[in-house]
Design a protein around this motif. Structure first.
Motif, short mmCIF file in Angstrom:
data_model
loop_
_atom_site.label_atom_id
_atom_site.label_comp_id
_atom_site.label_asym_id
_atom_site.label_seq_id
_atom_site.Cartn_x
_atom_site.Cartn_y
_atom_site.Cartn_z
N ARG A 184 -30.71 8.30 10.41
CA ARG A 184 -30.87 6.96 9.84
C ARG A 184 -30.05 5.92 10.59
O ARG A 184 -30.53 4.82 10.87
CB ARG A 184 -30.46 6.96 8.37
N THR A 185 -28.81 6.25 10.88
CA THR A 185 -27.93 5.30 11.55
C THR A 185 -28.50 4.88 12.89
O THR A 185 -28.54 3.69 13.22
CB THR A 185 -26.52 5.90 11.74
N ALA A 186 -28.95 5.83 13.67
CA ALA A 186 -29.51 5.52 14.99
C ALA A 186 -30.76 4.65 14.87
O ALA A 186 -30.95 3.71 15.64
CB ALA A 186 -29.83 6.80 15.74
N LEU A 187 -31.61 4.95 13.90
CA LEU A 187 -32.83 4.17 13.73
C LEU A 187 -32.51 2.74 13.32
O LEU A 187 -33.10 1.79 13.84
CB LEU A 187 -33.73 4.83 12.68
N ILE A 188 -31.58 2.57 12.41
CA ILE A 188 -31.21 1.23 11.96
C ILE A 188 -30.54 0.44 13.08
O ILE A 188 -30.83 -0.75 13.28
CB ILE A 188 -30.34 1.31 10.70
N LYS A 189 -29.68 1.08 13.84
CA LYS A 189 -29.04 0.39 14.98
C LYS A 189 -30.10 -0.07 15.98
O LYS A 189 -30.04 -1.17 16.51
CB LYS A 189 -28.04 1.31 15.68
N ARG A 190 -31.08 0.78 16.22
CA ARG A 190 -32.17 0.42 17.14
C ARG A 190 -32.95 -0.78 16.60
O ARG A 190 -33.25 -1.73 17.34
CB ARG A 190 -33.10 1.61 17.31
N ALA A 191 -33.26 -0.77 15.32
CA ALA A 191 -34.01 -1.86 14.71
C ALA A 191 -33.24 -3.17 14.80
O ALA A 191 -33.80 -4.22 15.13
CB ALA A 191 -34.34 -1.54 13.26
N VAL A 192 -31.94 -3.13 14.52
CA VAL A 192 -31.12 -4.34 14.59
C VAL A 192 -31.03 -4.84 16.03
O VAL A 192 -31.16 -6.04 16.29
CB VAL A 192 -29.71 -4.07 14.00
N ARG A 193 -30.86 -3.93 16.96
CA ARG A 193 -30.79 -4.31 18.38
C ARG A 193 -32.10 -4.95 18.84
O ARG A 193 -32.10 -6.00 19.48
CB ARG A 193 -30.45 -3.08 19.23
N GLU A 194 -33.23 -4.34 18.48
CA GLU A 194 -34.52 -4.89 18.87
C GLU A 194 -34.77 -6.25 18.23
O GLU A 194 -35.31 -7.15 18.85
CB GLU A 194 -35.64 -3.91 18.51
N TYR A 195 -34.35 -6.40 16.99
CA TYR A 195 -34.50 -7.69 16.32
C TYR A 195 -33.67 -8.76 17.03
O TYR A 195 -34.16 -9.86 17.28
CB TYR A 195 -34.06 -7.57 14.85
N ALA A 196 -32.43 -8.42 17.34
CA ALA A 196 -31.54 -9.38 18.01
C ALA A 196 -32.11 -9.78 19.37
O ALA A 196 -32.09 -10.96 19.73
CB ALA A 196 -30.15 -8.78 18.16
N GLU A 197 -32.64 -8.83 20.12
CA GLU A 197 -33.22 -9.13 21.43
C GLU A 197 -34.44 -10.03 21.30
O GLU A 197 -34.63 -10.95 22.09
CB GLU A 197 -33.58 -7.84 22.15
N ALA A 198 -35.25 -9.78 20.31
CA ALA A 198 -36.47 -10.56 20.11
C ALA A 198 -36.18 -11.97 19.63
O ALA A 198 -37.00 -12.88 19.83
CB ALA A 198 -37.39 -9.85 19.12
N HIS A 199 -35.04 -12.16 19.00
CA HIS A 199 -34.70 -13.47 18.44
C HIS A 199 -33.55 -14.15 19.19
O HIS A 199 -32.93 -15.07 18.66
CB HIS A 199 -34.37 -13.32 16.96
N GLY A 200 -33.27 -13.68 20.39
CA GLY A 200 -32.28 -14.31 21.24
C GLY A 200 -30.88 -14.35 20.69
O GLY A 200 -30.15 -15.31 20.87
N LYS A 201 -30.49 -13.28 20.04
CA LYS A 201 -29.14 -13.24 19.46
C LYS A 201 -28.25 -12.29 20.21
O LYS A 201 -28.63 -11.43 20.87
CB LYS A 201 -29.22 -12.83 18.00
#
Length: 47
Positions: A30-47
Motif C-alpha cells: 500500500r505504501t509504495a502504491l500511494i507514494k507512486r500515486a502522490v508522485r505522479e500527481y505532483a508531476e502532472a500538476h507541476g508541484k
C-alpha cells in the motif's frame, strides 16, 4: 522532492481497490502504491 508526511483517511471500498491493484502487481504494498500515486500527481500538476 522534499520529504513530507501525509495522512490519508480511506474507506473500506478504497482500501479494497488499493489491495486489488497491488495483487495485479502494480506495487509491492500500500505504501509504495500511494507514494507512486502522490508522485505522479505532483508531476502532472507541476508541484
Amino acid at each position: 522532492m522534499a520529504s513530507r508526511t501525509i495522512v490519508l483517511k480511506l474507506n473500506q471500498q478504497q482500501l479494497e481497490l488499493i489491495d486489488r491493484t497491488i495483487k495485479k502487481g502494480e506495487a509491492p504494498d500500500r505504501t509504495a502504491l500511494i507514494k507512486r500515486a502522490v508522485r505522479e500527481y505532483a508531476e502532472a500538476h507541476g508541484k
